[in-house]
Design a protein around this motif. Structure first.
Motif, short mmCIF file in Angstrom:
data_model
loop_
_atom_site.label_atom_id
_atom_site.label_comp_id
_atom_site.label_asym_id
_atom_site.label_seq_id
_atom_site.Cartn_x
_atom_site.Cartn_y
_atom_site.Cartn_z
N GLY A 319 0.83 -1.21 0.00
CA GLY A 319 0.00 0.00 0.00
C GLY A 319 0.85 1.24 0.00
N ASP A 320 0.21 2.36 0.29
CA ASP A 320 0.89 3.65 0.34
C ASP A 320 2.02 3.57 1.38
N PRO A 321 3.26 3.88 1.00
CA PRO A 321 4.36 3.75 1.97
C PRO A 321 4.22 4.67 3.18
N PHE A 322 3.40 5.73 3.05
CA PHE A 322 3.20 6.64 4.19
C PHE A 322 2.11 6.14 5.14
N ASP A 323 1.37 5.11 4.73
CA ASP A 323 0.32 4.53 5.58
C ASP A 323 1.00 3.61 6.61
N PRO A 324 0.83 3.87 7.91
CA PRO A 324 1.53 3.06 8.91
C PRO A 324 1.19 1.57 8.85
N SER A 325 0.07 1.21 8.24
CA SER A 325 -0.25 -0.22 8.19
C SER A 325 0.42 -0.93 7.00
#
Ligand code: NAD
Length: 486
Positions: A319-325
């Motif tokens: 997923g988005d690399p900035f999304d902590p999950s």
């Protein structure tokens, strides 16, 4: 508010000037997460590299003449500025190569830590008195001296950590540097150069030139460069050593690995699984030099470990690399993805192991992104390509062993020797194995290769030589002069 996704304008930094253009032309920087172009990167040609080396050479006498305490002070200031800008350095690390934000922040913090650590060494580099007239001998002593201009070549997976482990100790010891990061990762080091200036490090002491192999080669060959410190692959290292051989120039080589993780039946299997899969899949999608890419498991617990590993791999998220999950990132380039998929394909077609998970390109990721599924092979033949050659991607090989001797033989069967990992509660076994494993470091029961900044890191065999981190990493940038007075 979302995270800022803009990238800074990139420059060559030569003698205190930030130049928007180089003589090597430009290259488009592609964000591996989407495959989209983010900006243009100016490349240094050999003429720019020569200017950077000359600037470092010109800055050397004055920098060398700073008192050790003054050098410590400026590096402490740099560490403070880095710490204040961890968020920005972490953000730019993501935009550099698509790593997850968590890893980006970690690597930026690590650079700050190394900077503080080596700042502390700057005024503790001392010589020894070896004989004195009272012993009816000459007065003799050693003087630690900097080399002069050090050429530093970085790879793209973790440039900030390499700055902390190479550039900072070189400066602490009184050298000036020309740094050549990979053109694939221009952004975080661009920001770093702002901090270098803001800290008050004089112009020309740190020069930075982005570029490809020709810029690297020009740096290594330049006659004013007194020592080379390189992080990258063994193939490039051989070329660098061939260039160094002409003038007998010394080099430190931090190269790749095919590190083995030995699991005995008395180990904490859940912990082993978590640490091994995090390291191979969540850290830069397997693009880490010391990752335990071979998991060697005793036959009595092999099936249990294989099951746990596969379950853990199924829980990983793209997923988005900035999304902590998000815990899995793309690999660095299209070419890297093709190379990794090629190695997976050969392992499958040659039947050298059983594919337990992954093996292809994941669904649900941006179409242009360079993703590879976390891939696990079981019962891998120890002499196969997938068990012998660094993949530098999210691929884990499981191998079965039945005795300690067999585990050591398999672990030591590659040409690499960066890290070895051991999991057992038996202290006698730990003591035997730390002696028998052929590696620059042995890490037991989940200890990571970097435990504080004091522990040196480096390899044997085709993992290279020389050490980074700790006092050993500092001494790579110090030449000892002997003085004797009759
Ligand atoms: P690479 O060897 O292709 O490139 C590394 C750097 O060398 C780049 O900056 C590149 O431009 C430069 N270069 C290429 N050809 C050159 C030449 N002829 N002369 C001078 N410089 C030249 O490596 P890579 O594929 O970018 O990086 C992956 C490798 O780095 C892996 O093997 C990995 O294990 C290793 N690595 C090691 C460590 C460590 O500390 N041991 C850390 C990170 C990565």
């Amino acid at each position: 508010m979302g995270i800022d996704r803009t990238v800074p304008a990139v420059h060559l930094h030569i003698g205190g000037q930030a130049r928007a253009e180089g003589t090597g032309g430009t290259v488009e920087h592609v964000f591996p997460v989407t495959g989209e172009v983010q900006g243009l990167v100016p490349l240094a040609g050999p003429a720019d590299v020569a200017e950077a080396v000359e600037a470092a050479h010109a800055a050397f006498p004055a920098w060398r003449a700073w008192t050790p305490a003054e050098r410590r002070g400026v590096l402490v200031r740099l560490a403070e500025l880095i710490k204040a800008d961890i968020a920005e350095l972490g953000r730019l690390s993501v935009l550099d190569n698509g790593m997850t934000h968590r890893i980006g922040l970690h690597l930026a913090s690590s650079m700050a830590g190394y900077t503080e650590y080596y700042a502390g060494w700057a005024d503790k580099i001392e010589g020894r008195v070896t004989t004195v007239p009272a012993q009816r001998r000459e007065l003799a002593y050693t003087v630690p001296e900097p080399y002069g201009v050090v050429g530093i070549i970085l790879t793209w997976n973790g440039p900030l950590v390499s700055v902390g482990m190479k550039v900072i100790p070189a400066l602490a010891a009184g050298n000036t540097v020309v740094v050549k990061p990979s053109e694939l990762t221009p952004y975080a080091t661009e920001h770093l150069m702002r901090l270098v200036r803001a800290a008050g490090i004089p112009d020309g002491v740190v020069n930075l030139v982005l570029g490809g192999p020709d810029a690297g080669e020009a740096l290594v060959r330049h006659p004013l460069v007194q020592k080379v410190s390189f992080t990258g692959g063994p193939t490039t290292a051989r070329k660098i050593l061939a260039s160094c051989a002409e003038s007998l120039k010394p080099a430190v080589l931090e190269l790749g690995g095919k590190s083995a993780n030995l699991v005995f039946p008395d180990a904490d299997l859940d912990r082993v699984t978590l640490i091994n899969t995090s390291s191979v899949f969540e850290t830069l999608a397997g693009q880490g030099c010391a990752i335990p890419s071979r998991l060697l498991v005793h036959e009595s617990v092999y099936d249990e470990v294989a099951e746990k590993v596969v379950a853990r791999v199924r829980s990983l998220r793209f997923g988005d690399p900035f999304d902590p999950s998000t815990n899995v990132s793309p690999v660095v380039t299209h070419a890297a993805r093709d190379r990794i998929l090629g190695m997976i394909g050969r392992a499958r077609s040659q039947g050298v192991g059983r594919l337990l998970a992954g093996g292809g390109v994941p669904d649900g990721v941006p179409a242009g992104g360079y993703y590879v599924e976390p891939t696990v092979f079981g019962d891998v033949a120890p002499d196969s390509e997938i068990a012998q050659v660094e993949v530098f991607g999210p691929v884990l090989s499981l191998l079965r062993f039945s005795s300690e001797e067999e585990a050591v033989a398999i672990a030591n069967s590659t040409s690499y020797g960066l890290a070895s990992y051991v999991n057992t509660r038996d202290i006698g076994r730990v003591n035997r194995l730390t002696a028998q494993l052929r590696a620059g470091g042995v890490y037991v029961n989940g200890a990571p290769p970097v435990v504080g900044y004091e522990l040196p890191f480096g390899g044997v065999g085709i993992s290279g030589y020389g050490r980074e981190g700790g006092q050993e990493g500092l001494l790579e940038f110090v030449r000892t002069k002997a003085v004797a007075i009759a």
